[in-house]
Design an enzyme around this catalytic site. Structure first.
Site: not given
Length: 772
Positions: A469, A668, A672
């Site tokens: 990410d 994070d 996600d």
């Protein structure tokens, strides 16, 4: 003399557990069930998907009987058990069955089930933890006493201990073994009984047989040294063996409970109440569950939005980074949609509710996460296939040895069988992997990498693809000032850029907007250079102030500074409007200030090292596609996916897994969490969403990307140690099993060899304490 009373049930039901019939009430069913969308034909079946917490699970083999029991219920369409999470997901037809029938089926299989809600599940975990600790304490305490009583027999020379004294020591060992057999070893006997009732075999079966045979034979030797059992007792090996097995189970139980608690805390962190505005203008505080579509709610600065909706009054900005992956605060004007769970940053607003409860984006993400969690990985299915043949081989080998020696020498048949059971008991094999994993996890914890699922170390060693990410993972959570340029033409004239920059930074110091704070931090000396009066913060637009000469200046959106809505188009020509702000007198913007995302320290070097190590890296983000592509190009990554929703991320990860890749995910945000639950190895940043950390196999508490490189290298070392341990255990069995079958290895030597083999495995694993 004081006496100690121990709990009598291995897994007692918590007192707060609801009666099964209560779960059939619609209000109760809605707490742990989501209803699938009906087909176009409204007369079609009403399908529910219920999530239940299951107690009594001790290993992965427990999943099969629970699934079989549920699938036998009329109306159950599908059942998926995740033994690691102790959760079952059941898809059922509401016209044919009820939740109470699901719970009854699980209880009929020898387990218990509770709705997947916090209170009952917490009480169940508390009872299980307390029981496991008691069992381990009793086994460890008694093992120490038995070892002290057995030590003279090991160190004394023949004839030094009088027979009556030896008998007394044996009886003492027998007395101290009784609590272990009656209380500590109960989970093994209960697990073996469940397996035999279900007409299957599990790891508890040979363990329970070995414990029972060793205890019965040692008891006979203790009370009748001249009888058929001989004079040697092995209470010390028996109690130590039980203690080692209980230690492993207690550690596994603790890891499961931490994962469940993290999920509950994340859901509990969302607002429980909301301020609802009534038609007559009065306000009332109500529970979020009582909100309905169409309600108007007031959300103060710093509060989380309780439901999905759109803005009726006011302008503000919302932090949606943990939900959508957007790196910059999102402006919210009249009519703009807000997301449940995002945080109101700038000004109070009035919001009309559009979606509540399970219909919100937050709950959709949680549903995706639970769906991914209930899927069983290929490694678990492989282990299930090979567990039964191995255990049957062990039992048949011991039975064949006893049968053969009953013909050769009946007096030695029992001890040969016991020796074979002890030798083939997978103590060293069972310690080969967890001892290395625990040592590696402790070494990583000293560096700030907390392992929540130890098996992920094996996956990380063989990982071929890493999805990363962007927002909050590779970048800091605050933007960085990147530069400025003067504005000329219709909107301004040539100016002194440096003087204007200091003036803009001075005004920015009075604002709490992230871009203003980044500008002020880039020019800290500017705060004392100018004096501002009549300051006014316009929510969603910027900040305005009057200088010493009485001229009013603005810092913020281009259209607001230029006092002309069409000025926004010129910002788009310069690049990214979300990370750009303007400064100048009202109606005459003179300076365009650019901002960029600040990479975390060491990101570029860590990603390059990971790629050099053979890991393919894909940038996967819900942020704007052009920002994602620009970041990937700057870091030298050959693959990037921008603008991805949680479902898009999950689909990309599943596609890589379907292609045969071992996939790791580093993220994070709350968005996600479903991907982290699905990944073979999931990594989360320590400063990220609590829900993401609750689903991660490892958490990088220091938010250092180079810790991923450390994790991969130590994982490979750990895998080498595991192979060495398994090789040693296999070699030990290859040598000792023939000796035991030939009657050349007495039970005491088998027990000593088992202990020595276990100590070697543990000692080899301790080499992983060094990180270099």
């Amino acid at each position: 003399m004081s006496t100690t009373t121990f709990p009598q049930q291995p897994f007692p039901a918590p007192p707060s557990a609801p009666a099964a019939s209560v779960l059939d009430e619609p209000e109760q069913t809605a707490r742990f069930t989501r209803w699938l969308a009906l087909p176009s034909d409204t007369d079609g079946p009403r399908i529910g998907v219920s999530s239940l917490q299951v107690t009594g699970i001790t290993c992965a083999a427990c999943a099969a009987p629970i699934e079989q029991a549920l699938c036998a219920v009329d109306g159950v369409l599908e059942a998926n058990v995740n033994a690691a999470a102790m959760r079952v997901s059941v898809r059922w037809d509401a016209a044919r069955t009820r939740p109470s029938a699901l719970v009854a089926a699980i209880r009929g299989a020898g387990y218990d089930a509770l709705p997947d809600t916090a209170a009952a599940a917490r009480e169940s975990r508390r009872v299980q933890s307390r029981q496991a600790l008691w069992q381990l304490f009793v086994a460890a305490f008694c093992a120490m006493q038995v070892m002290m009583l057995a030590t003279p027999a090991y160190v004394a020379r023949p004839g030094e201990i009088q027979p009556d004294l030896q008998h007394l020591l044996n009886w003492g060992g027998w007395v101290m073994t009784l609590p272990v057999m009656a209380f500590s070893a109960r989970p093994f006997f209960a697990g073996a009984w469940k397996a035999l009732r279900a007409r299957r075999i599990g790891m508890d079966v040979p363990v329970a047989i070995g414990i029972a045979v060793a205890f019965v034979a040692s008891t006979g030797a203790a009370f009748d040294p001249q009888g058929p059992f001989g004079s040697a007792v092995y209470f010390d090996s028996l109690t130590m063996f039980v203690m080692l097995l209980l230690t492993g189970r207690a550690l596994e139980l603790r890891a499961r409970h931490r994962a469940a608690e993290a999920l509950e805390e994340a859901l509990g962190a969302l607002p429980e109440t909301a301020t609802r505005v009534l038609p007559d203008g009065r306000a009332e505080c109500v529970g979020v569950a009582r909100l309905c579509v169409g309600d108007r709610v007031r959300v103060a600065v710093g509060e989380a939005f309780p439901a999905d909706g759109h803005v009726l009054e006011g302008r503000t900005a919302a932090n949606e980074a943990l939900l959508t992956g957007e790196s910059s605060p999102q402006g919210k004007a009249l009519g703009d949609e807000v997301v449940a769970g995002s945080v109101n940053l700038e000004a109070p607003v009035l919001v009309q509710v559009l979606r509540t409860g399970a219909d919100t984006r937050h709950e959709a993400i949680v549903a995706l996460m639970r769906e991914a969690q209930t899927q069983r990985p290929a490694s678990a299915r492989w282990a299930d296939r090979w567990a039964a043949p191995f255990l049957w081989t062990v039992l048949l080998l011991a039975g064949a040895a006893a049968a053969a020696w009953s013909v050769i020498d009946p007096s030695r048949a029992l001890w040969v069988a016991v020796s074979v059971l002890i030798v083939t008991c997978p103590c060293a094999l069972s310690l080969a992997t967890p001892s290395a994993l625990l040592t590696a996890a402790n070494a990583l914890a000293r560096r700030g990498v907390l392992m929540r699922r130890l098996e992920a170390l094996e996956g990380m060693a063989s990982c071929t693809r890493l999805f990363v990410d962007k927002t909050g993972t590779l970048t800091e959570d605050r933007p960085r000032y990147a530069g400025c340029e003067p504005v000329s033409g219709e909107l301004g004239v040539a100016v002194d850029v440096q003087a204007l920059l200091l003036q803009a930074a001075s005004l920015a110091g009075w604002s709490r907007h992230p871009l203003a704070q980044a500008l002020s931090a880039a020019r800290p000396a500017a705060a004392a250079a100018y004096t501002w009066q009549a300051l006014r913060d316009e929510p969603g637009a910027g900040i305005e102030g009057q200088d010493a000469q009485g001229r009013r200046w603005r810092l913020g959106r281009a259209s607001w500074v230029a006092d002309a809505p069409e000025a926004s188009a010129s910002v788009a020509e310069k690049g990214d409007p979300g990370l750009c702000t303007w400064f100048g007198p009202i109606g005459h913007p003179q300076l365009a200030l650019r901002f960029d995302e600040a990479l975390r320290p060491g990101v570029a070097a860590a990603l390059a090292a990971l790629q050099a190590d053979g890991l393919r890296i894909t940038l996967l983000s819900g942020d704007a596609p052009h920002r994602v592509q620009r970041m990937a190009a700057a870091l030298g990554l050959d693959a990037a996916i921008g603008g991805a929703s949680p479902a898009d991320k999950l689909a990309a990860l599943r596609a890589a897994q379907a292609a045969g890749e071992t996939v790791a995910m580093l993220g994070d945000g709350l968005n996600d969490a479903p991907v982290l639950a699905q990944a073979d190895v999931s990594l989360a940043m320590g400063a990220g969403a609590l829900l993401a950390r609750g689903q991660a196999d490892a958490v990088l508490m220091a938010d250092r990307i180079d810790d991923v490189l450390l994790l991969r290298r130590l994982s490979r070392r750990c895998l080498r140690v595991i192979r060495q341990n398994i090789g040693w255990a296999a070699a030990y069995n290859a040598v000792c099993v023939p000796l035991a079958l030939a009657g050349l290895l007495p039970p005491w030597a088998a027990g000593l060899g088992m202990a020595t083999s276990s100590l070697f495995v543990v000692g080899n694993a301790l080499r992983l304490r060094r990180l270099d």
